[in-house]
Motif scaffolding. Structure first.
Motif, mmCIF file in Angstrom:
data_model
loop_
_atom_site.group_PDB
_atom_site.id
_atom_site.type_symbol
_atom_site.label_atom_id
_atom_site.label_comp_id
_atom_site.label_asym_id
_atom_site.label_seq_id
_atom_site.Cartn_x
_atom_site.Cartn_y
_atom_site.Cartn_z
ATOM 1 N N LEU A 1 0.841 -1.191 0.000
ATOM 2 C CA LEU A 1 0.000 0.000 0.000
ATOM 3 C C LEU A 1 0.876 1.240 0.000
ATOM 4 O O LEU A 1 1.711 1.424 0.883
ATOM 5 C CB LEU A 1 -0.922 0.001 1.228
ATOM 6 C CG LEU A 1 -1.893 1.174 1.349
ATOM 7 C CD1 LEU A 1 -2.839 1.223 0.153
ATOM 8 C CD2 LEU A 1 -2.675 1.089 2.651
ATOM 9 N N GLY A 2 0.674 2.095 -1.012
ATOM 10 C CA GLY A 2 1.459 3.311 -1.123
ATOM 11 C C GLY A 2 0.968 4.403 -0.196
ATOM 12 O O GLY A 2 -0.079 4.290 0.461
ATOM 13 N N VAL B 1 -10.324 5.319 -0.733
ATOM 14 C CA VAL B 1 -9.302 6.347 -0.537
ATOM 15 C C VAL B 1 -8.293 6.265 -1.681
ATOM 16 O O VAL B 1 -8.014 5.183 -2.211
ATOM 17 C CB VAL B 1 -8.605 6.167 0.835
ATOM 18 C CG1 VAL B 1 -7.786 4.871 0.875
ATOM 19 C CG2 VAL B 1 -7.750 7.376 1.191
ATOM 20 N N GLY B 2 -7.769 7.404 -2.072
ATOM 21 C CA GLY B 2 -6.743 7.446 -3.103
ATOM 22 C C GLY B 2 -5.360 7.346 -2.486
ATOM 23 O O GLY B 2 -5.115 7.815 -1.361
ATOM 24 N N ALA B 3 -4.442 6.726 -3.215
ATOM 25 C CA ALA B 3 -3.069 6.587 -2.724
ATOM 26 C C ALA B 3 -2.094 6.907 -3.852
ATOM 27 O O ALA B 3 -2.433 6.853 -5.042
ATOM 28 C CB ALA B 3 -2.823 5.176 -2.185
ATOM 29 N N ASN B 4 -0.870 7.213 -3.459
ATOM 30 C CA ASN B 4 0.138 7.580 -4.445
ATOM 31 C C ASN B 4 0.937 6.376 -4.929
ATOM 32 O O ASN B 4 2.083 6.497 -5.356
ATOM 33 C CB ASN B 4 1.023 8.689 -3.873
ATOM 34 C CG ASN B 4 0.216 9.942 -3.647
ATOM 35 O OD1 ASN B 4 -0.464 10.431 -4.548
ATOM 36 N ND2 ASN B 4 0.232 10.449 -2.424
ATOM 37 N N TYR C 1 3.100 12.431 -6.807
ATOM 38 C CA TYR C 1 1.688 12.181 -6.512
ATOM 39 C C TYR C 1 1.024 11.435 -7.664
ATOM 40 O O TYR C 1 1.393 11.613 -8.823
ATOM 41 C CB TYR C 1 0.964 13.502 -6.241
ATOM 42 C CG TYR C 1 1.462 14.207 -5.010
ATOM 43 C CD1 TYR C 1 1.085 13.768 -3.745
ATOM 44 C CD2 TYR C 1 2.321 15.304 -5.108
ATOM 45 C CE1 TYR C 1 1.544 14.418 -2.604
ATOM 46 C CE2 TYR C 1 2.781 15.943 -3.970
ATOM 47 C CZ TYR C 1 2.401 15.505 -2.727
ATOM 48 O OH TYR C 1 2.853 16.140 -1.595
ATOM 49 N N TYR C 2 0.023 10.638 -7.341
ATOM 50 C CA TYR C 2 -0.736 9.890 -8.343
ATOM 51 C C TYR C 2 -2.237 10.114 -8.105
ATOM 52 O O TYR C 2 -2.827 11.022 -8.671
ATOM 53 C CB TYR C 2 -0.354 8.414 -8.324
ATOM 54 C CG TYR C 2 0.985 8.151 -8.985
ATOM 55 C CD1 TYR C 2 1.064 7.753 -10.326
ATOM 56 C CD2 TYR C 2 2.179 8.324 -8.301
ATOM 57 C CE1 TYR C 2 2.289 7.527 -10.953
ATOM 58 C CE2 TYR C 2 3.408 8.103 -8.913
ATOM 59 C CZ TYR C 2 3.460 7.710 -10.240
ATOM 60 O OH TYR C 2 4.666 7.501 -10.858
ATOM 61 N N VAL C 3 -2.868 9.298 -7.263
ATOM 62 C CA VAL C 3 -4.297 9.496 -6.962
ATOM 63 C C VAL C 3 -4.370 10.176 -5.596
ATOM 64 O O VAL C 3 -4.439 9.520 -4.555
ATOM 65 C CB VAL C 3 -5.068 8.159 -6.984
ATOM 66 C CG1 VAL C 3 -6.565 8.402 -6.779
ATOM 67 C CG2 VAL C 3 -4.845 7.441 -8.314
#
Length: 274
Positions: free
Chosen positions: A108-109, A156-159, A203-205
């Motif tokens: 998990l990022g 949730v968004g993660a990078n 950053y991504y999401v």
């Protein structure tokens, strides 16, 4: 951490006084890291420009595959190495080693600006009167009844390039979504960069998702609108794009059959409007 791993923790609340437990009930990162991906593969989807598809090599467009073929020097590697990068993003840790792919602290990022959103049974106060639907079977009250037992989810968004959906009961992941505009062959960008041993954070999401019940057509093939629970996500600092997912029924998330196309409604990015 230097590996840019993340955590999502759940703490129990005392129903009498609201006291928060000192120890977490679950940590989504711990649950994901302990998961046997052979026996229990993850469900991860992306978008090919017209439809939702599994995040699997043969389902990707050529441009999306080219991202995963791109090496840190800007050259193109073999399909085998590209597949290794895809497997890395799906959680395979067998190539995390010096001189190979990036060593992570967790599958998990990092989660930075994206706030987790809980989605359980429908609870909005829409009336059963015009201009809302009034036909039998189309009432919002009908929808609330039909989805009353829906399992609670946290999105949730993660990078690490994905929006994640976790069961609120135990923190297990049931959905990952990779927006298609994050694919890139540019240096220091794209999904291949997440596998680079010299990765430095980007950053991504990174945007907080929002969720609402909506009376709409969720697919272009729909002949009529219907009630659905729709998630809107985006990338904030990670890119110029937003996306919509139909999260009405978490038990339907699958990489097989029509599930990816039914789940992914659309994307709107800087390619659509600068």
């Amino acid at each position: 951490t230097a590996e840019w791993s993340g955590e999502l923790l759940a703490y129990a609340l005392d129903p009498n006084n609201g006291t928060i437990a000192l120890s977490p009930t679950w940590n989504a990162a711990t649950v994901l890291d302990a998961r046997d991906l052979t026996a229990d593969p993850r469900v991860i989807m992306t978008y090919n420009g017209t439809a939702g598809v599994p995040f699997e090599w043969t389902s990707l467009t050529t441009a999306e595959q080219n991202d995963l073929l791109t090496n840190p020097s800007g050259g193109m590697d073999s399909a085998t190495i590209g597949q290794n990068r895809l497997n890395f993003l799906r959680g395979d840790r067998s190539h995390e080693a010096a001189g190979d792919l990036r060593i992570r602290g967790s599958r998990l990022g990092d989660i930075v600006q994206s706030n987790p959103v809980y989605v359980g049974e429908p609870q909005l106060g829409y009336p059963d009167t015009a201009p809302f639907p009034t036909a039998a079977g189309q009432l919002y009250s009908d929808y609330k009844t039909s989805a009353a037992g829906r399992e609670g989810m946290i999105y949730v968004g993660a990078n690490d390039g994905m929006l994640h959906g976790f069961k609120s009961s135990d923190g297990s992941e049931v959905l990952g979504y990779i927006p298609s505009n994050l694919f890139s062959t540019a240096s220091g960008q794209g999904l291949h960069y997440l596998t680079d041993p010299n990765y430095a954070h980007r950053y991504y999401v990174d945007l907080s998702p929002v969720v609402s019940d909506v009376y709409t057509e969720t697919k272009s093939t729909d002949v009529a609108p219907h009630w659905a629970t729709v998630l809107l996500g985006g990338e904030r600092a990670g890119g110029r794009g937003i996306f919509a997912l139909d999260v009405t029924d978490p038990t339907s998330f699958s990489e097989s059959g029509s599930s990816p196309d039914n789940t992914v409604m659309w994307e709107f990015t800087g390619n659509d409007d600068a």
